[in-house]
Enzyme design. Sequence first.
Site, PDB file in Angstrom:
ATOM      1  N   LYS A 167       0.840  -1.216   0.000  1.00 40.40           N
ATOM      2  CA  LYS A 167       0.000   0.000   0.000  1.00 40.40           C
ATOM      3  C   LYS A 167       0.870   1.259   0.000  1.00 40.40           C
ATOM      4  O   LYS A 167       0.631   2.188  -0.767  1.00 40.40           O
ATOM      5  CB  LYS A 167      -0.912   0.028   1.247  1.00 40.40           C
ATOM      6  CG  LYS A 167      -1.806  -1.176   1.397  1.00 40.40           C
ATOM      7  CD  LYS A 167      -2.683  -1.081   2.633  1.00 40.40           C
ATOM      8  CE  LYS A 167      -1.926  -1.101   3.954  1.00 40.40           C
ATOM      9  NZ  LYS A 167      -1.168  -2.349   4.212  1.00 40.40           N
ATOM     10  N   ARG A 205      11.356  -1.967  11.470  1.00 42.24           N
ATOM     11  CA  ARG A 205      10.240  -1.521  12.310  1.00 42.24           C
ATOM     12  C   ARG A 205       9.989  -2.579  13.378  1.00 42.24           C
ATOM     13  O   ARG A 205      10.029  -3.770  13.072  1.00 42.24           O
ATOM     14  CB  ARG A 205       8.972  -1.376  11.438  1.00 42.24           C
ATOM     15  CG  ARG A 205       8.795   0.000  10.857  1.00 42.24           C
ATOM     16  CD  ARG A 205       7.699   0.101   9.825  1.00 42.24           C
ATOM     17  NE  ARG A 205       6.408  -0.493  10.146  1.00 42.24           N
ATOM     18  CZ  ARG A 205       5.335  -0.415   9.341  1.00 42.24           C
ATOM     19  NH1 ARG A 205       5.417   0.238   8.193  1.00 42.24           N
ATOM     20  NH2 ARG A 205       4.204  -0.991   9.671  1.00 42.24           N
ATOM     21  N   ARG A 246      11.813  -5.935   5.237  1.00 44.94           N
ATOM     22  CA  ARG A 246      11.748  -4.481   5.030  1.00 44.94           C
ATOM     23  C   ARG A 246      12.693  -3.746   5.981  1.00 44.94           C
ATOM     24  O   ARG A 246      12.808  -4.082   7.148  1.00 44.94           O
ATOM     25  CB  ARG A 246      10.313  -3.991   5.269  1.00 44.94           C
ATOM     26  CG  ARG A 246      10.212  -2.469   5.238  1.00 44.94           C
ATOM     27  CD  ARG A 246       8.803  -1.962   5.178  1.00 44.94           C
ATOM     28  NE  ARG A 246       7.939  -2.549   6.182  1.00 44.94           N
ATOM     29  CZ  ARG A 246       6.621  -2.414   6.196  1.00 44.94           C
ATOM     30  NH1 ARG A 246       6.029  -1.722   5.236  1.00 44.94           N
ATOM     31  NH2 ARG A 246       5.902  -2.969   7.137  1.00 44.94           N
ATOM     32  N   ARG A 275      -9.765   0.461   8.444  1.00 45.10           N
ATOM     33  CA  ARG A 275      -9.481  -0.969   8.497  1.00 45.10           C
ATOM     34  C   ARG A 275     -10.367  -1.715   9.496  1.00 45.10           C
ATOM     35  O   ARG A 275     -10.125  -2.882   9.763  1.00 45.10           O
ATOM     36  CB  ARG A 275      -8.006  -1.267   8.696  1.00 45.10           C
ATOM     37  CG  ARG A 275      -7.364  -0.860   9.950  1.00 45.10           C
ATOM     38  CD  ARG A 275      -5.912  -1.323   9.965  1.00 45.10           C
ATOM     39  NE  ARG A 275      -5.029  -0.375   9.349  1.00 45.10           N
ATOM     40  CZ  ARG A 275      -3.748  -0.596   9.083  1.00 45.10           C
ATOM     41  NH1 ARG A 275      -3.204  -1.752   9.350  1.00 45.10           N
ATOM     42  NH2 ARG A 275      -3.000   0.333   8.553  1.00 45.10           N
ATOM     43  N   ARG A 321      -0.108  -9.190  13.152  1.00 47.29           N
ATOM     44  CA  ARG A 321      -0.778  -8.158  12.332  1.00 47.29           C
ATOM     45  C   ARG A 321      -1.608  -8.802  11.226  1.00 47.29           C
ATOM     46  O   ARG A 321      -2.708  -8.324  10.919  1.00 47.29           O
ATOM     47  CB  ARG A 321       0.262  -7.221  11.710  1.00 47.29           C
ATOM     48  CG  ARG A 321       0.778  -6.192  12.682  1.00 47.29           C
ATOM     49  CD  ARG A 321       2.132  -5.678  12.268  1.00 47.29           C
ATOM     50  NE  ARG A 321       2.098  -4.871  11.074  1.00 47.29           N
ATOM     51  CZ  ARG A 321       3.150  -4.697  10.265  1.00 47.29           C
ATOM     52  NH1 ARG A 321       4.290  -5.295  10.523  1.00 47.29           N
ATOM     53  NH2 ARG A 321       3.049  -3.928   9.215  1.00 47.29           N
TER      54      ARG A 321
HETATM   55  P1  AP5 Z   1       4.916  -1.550   1.801  1.00 49.08           P
HETATM   56  O1  AP5 Z   1       4.585  -0.755   0.594  1.00 49.08           O
HETATM   57  O2  AP5 Z   1       5.620  -0.843   2.914  1.00 49.08           O
HETATM   58  O3  AP5 Z   1       3.608  -2.321   2.315  1.00 49.08           O
HETATM   59  P2  AP5 Z   1       2.349  -1.810   3.144  1.00 49.08           P
HETATM   60  O4  AP5 Z   1       1.157  -2.494   2.611  1.00 49.08           O
HETATM   61  O5  AP5 Z   1       2.336  -0.312   3.173  1.00 49.08           O
HETATM   62  O6  AP5 Z   1       2.746  -2.428   4.528  1.00 49.08           O
HETATM   63  P3  AP5 Z   1       2.654  -1.873   6.004  1.00 49.08           P
HETATM   64  O7  AP5 Z   1       3.362  -2.907   6.844  1.00 49.08           O
HETATM   65  O8  AP5 Z   1       3.185  -0.471   6.119  1.00 49.08           O
HETATM   66  O9  AP5 Z   1       1.132  -1.901   6.243  1.00 49.08           O
HETATM   67  P4  AP5 Z   1       0.407  -2.005   7.591  1.00 49.08           P
HETATM   68  O10 AP5 Z   1      -1.000  -1.841   7.150  1.00 49.08           O
HETATM   69  O11 AP5 Z   1       0.675  -3.160   8.433  1.00 49.08           O
HETATM   70  O12 AP5 Z   1       1.086  -0.846   8.400  1.00 49.08           O
HETATM   71  P5  AP5 Z   1       0.702   0.667   8.647  1.00 49.08           P
HETATM   72  O13 AP5 Z   1       1.941   1.433   8.590  1.00 49.08           O
HETATM   73  O14 AP5 Z   1      -0.474   1.083   7.829  1.00 49.08           O
HETATM   74  O15 AP5 Z   1       5.797  -2.812   1.337  1.00 49.08           O
HETATM   75  C1  AP5 Z   1       6.304  -3.748   2.276  1.00 49.08           C
HETATM   76  C2  AP5 Z   1       7.679  -4.272   1.799  1.00 49.08           C
HETATM   77  O16 AP5 Z   1       7.500  -5.002   0.578  1.00 49.08           O
HETATM   78  C3  AP5 Z   1       8.700  -3.160   1.487  1.00 49.08           C
HETATM   79  O17 AP5 Z   1       9.977  -3.619   1.848  1.00 49.08           O
HETATM   80  C4  AP5 Z   1       8.600  -2.984  -0.034  1.00 49.08           C
HETATM   81  O18 AP5 Z   1       9.833  -2.528  -0.590  1.00 49.08           O
HETATM   82  C5  AP5 Z   1       8.233  -4.386  -0.497  1.00 49.08           C
HETATM   83  N1  AP5 Z   1       7.341  -4.415  -1.671  1.00 49.08           N
HETATM   84  C6  AP5 Z   1       6.249  -3.624  -1.892  1.00 49.08           C
HETATM   85  N2  AP5 Z   1       5.636  -3.958  -3.038  1.00 49.08           N
HETATM   86  C7  AP5 Z   1       6.356  -4.999  -3.553  1.00 49.08           C
HETATM   87  C8  AP5 Z   1       6.212  -5.794  -4.733  1.00 49.08           C
HETATM   88  N3  AP5 Z   1       5.215  -5.603  -5.619  1.00 49.08           N
HETATM   89  N4  AP5 Z   1       7.118  -6.773  -4.949  1.00 49.08           N
HETATM   90  C9  AP5 Z   1       8.157  -6.988  -4.067  1.00 49.08           C
HETATM   91  N5  AP5 Z   1       8.342  -6.261  -2.934  1.00 49.08           N
HETATM   92  C10 AP5 Z   1       7.447  -5.285  -2.686  1.00 49.08           C
HETATM   93  O19 AP5 Z   1       0.165   0.564  10.155  1.00 49.08           O
HETATM   94  C11 AP5 Z   1       1.057   0.268  11.209  1.00 49.08           C
HETATM   95  C12 AP5 Z   1       0.276   0.174  12.504  1.00 49.08           C
HETATM   96  O20 AP5 Z   1      -0.373   1.440  12.782  1.00 49.08           O
HETATM   97  C13 AP5 Z   1      -0.872  -0.857  12.542  1.00 49.08           C
HETATM   98  O21 AP5 Z   1      -0.430  -2.152  12.840  1.00 49.08           O
HETATM   99  C14 AP5 Z   1      -1.740  -0.258  13.666  1.00 49.08           C
HETATM  100  O22 AP5 Z   1      -1.163  -0.498  14.920  1.00 49.08           O
HETATM  101  C15 AP5 Z   1      -1.656   1.238  13.386  1.00 49.08           C
HETATM  102  N6  AP5 Z   1      -2.703   1.668  12.453  1.00 49.08           N
HETATM  103  C16 AP5 Z   1      -2.515   2.218  11.203  1.00 49.08           C
HETATM  104  N7  AP5 Z   1      -3.695   2.482  10.628  1.00 49.08           N
HETATM  105  C17 AP5 Z   1      -4.656   2.098  11.519  1.00 49.08           C
HETATM  106  C18 AP5 Z   1      -6.075   2.093  11.487  1.00 49.08           C
HETATM  107  N8  AP5 Z   1      -6.751   2.537  10.401  1.00 49.08           N
HETATM  108  N9  AP5 Z   1      -6.724   1.628  12.577  1.00 49.08           N
HETATM  109  C19 AP5 Z   1      -6.072   1.202  13.668  1.00 49.08           C
HETATM  110  N10 AP5 Z   1      -4.730   1.162  13.763  1.00 49.08           N
HETATM  111  C20 AP5 Z   1      -4.023   1.613  12.692  1.00 49.08           C
END
Ligand code: AP5
Length: 214
Positions: free
Chosen positions: A13, A157, A124, A87, A168
């Site tokens: 994402k 992270r 990552r 989410r 997660r």
């Molecule tokens: P990346 O693009 O970073 O993936 P992502 O989907 O953004 O993953 P996140 O881990 O950031 O998502 P998340 O939803 O768990 O975390 P968030 O920060 O939103 O890619 C991941 C890796 O893969 C990278 O190394 C990249 O280079 C690689 N990659 C990407 N695309 C690729 C491809 N096509 N091929 C190969 N490699 C690839 O949330 C973190 C925390 O915040 C949550 O756990 C929660 O505690 C809190 N939080 C955030 N939003 C909410 C909410 N709405 N409600 C409640 N708590 C929330």
Amino acid sequence: MIVIVMGAPGAGKGTQTDLLARNIGLRKFSTGDALRRHVKAGTKIGEQAKELMAAGNLVPDAILMELVKEELEAHKKDVVVLDGFPRTLNQAKLLQELRDQKAVRAVFFIQVDRAELIKRLTGRRTCEKCGSTFHVDQSPPRSADVCDHCQGRLVQRPDDQIASANHRLTVFDKETSPTVEYYEALGLVRYVDGNKGVDVVYQELESKLKESIS
Ligand code: AP5
């Protein structure tokens, strides 16, 4: 107008919404990034969120709504791409209360196999300084543990360690399925195959997004 990009942790994402912002000038808002900024700055929100995030649990809806409301108020005229929000079903309903339902124009769900998600999360590395992300195998930095863009230190992270990453994914399956069903019933969901390379995924996402918002 609001566009939502959903997908499991590690689905890409952040990678894809960064490209949408850079290539077609959409306003991107990641709730995960916003929360991490609060944690880093040691704000009250950051203090409330820190432990929950490290353990891979969701942060309370009230905090998320405060962040999202502020963002949407400040960018009323832009196309805002929401990364990682909503989410939970409750967040989707609260978003509807905040904005007319018609404001949500499309919901993209990036689908990736679980084994690939674990590989992406645990490999990552994120820059402490500018937030750029790398992957130890798929997109390594030029110099180990050093950011290509600002020479900041690359770290893992806390929630990308294996136990938290697995947790997660479990939380995601439980909380996010009803949210997807909610938007499916409104005819808004479009699926994108996220197992392919970054550029291929982006082409599919961008072309579906342009169809949806034109
Ligand atoms: P990346 O693009 O970073 O993936 P992502 O989907 O953004 O993953 P996140 O881990 O950031 O998502 P998340 O939803 O768990 O975390 P968030 O920060 O939103 O890619 C991941 C890796 O893969 C990278 O190394 C990249 O280079 C690689 N990659 C990407 N695309 C690729 C491809 N096509 N091929 C190969 N490699 C690839 O949330 C973190 C925390 O915040 C949550 O756990 C929660 O505690 C809190 N939080 C955030 N939003 C909410 C909410 N709405 N409600 C409640 N708590 C929330």
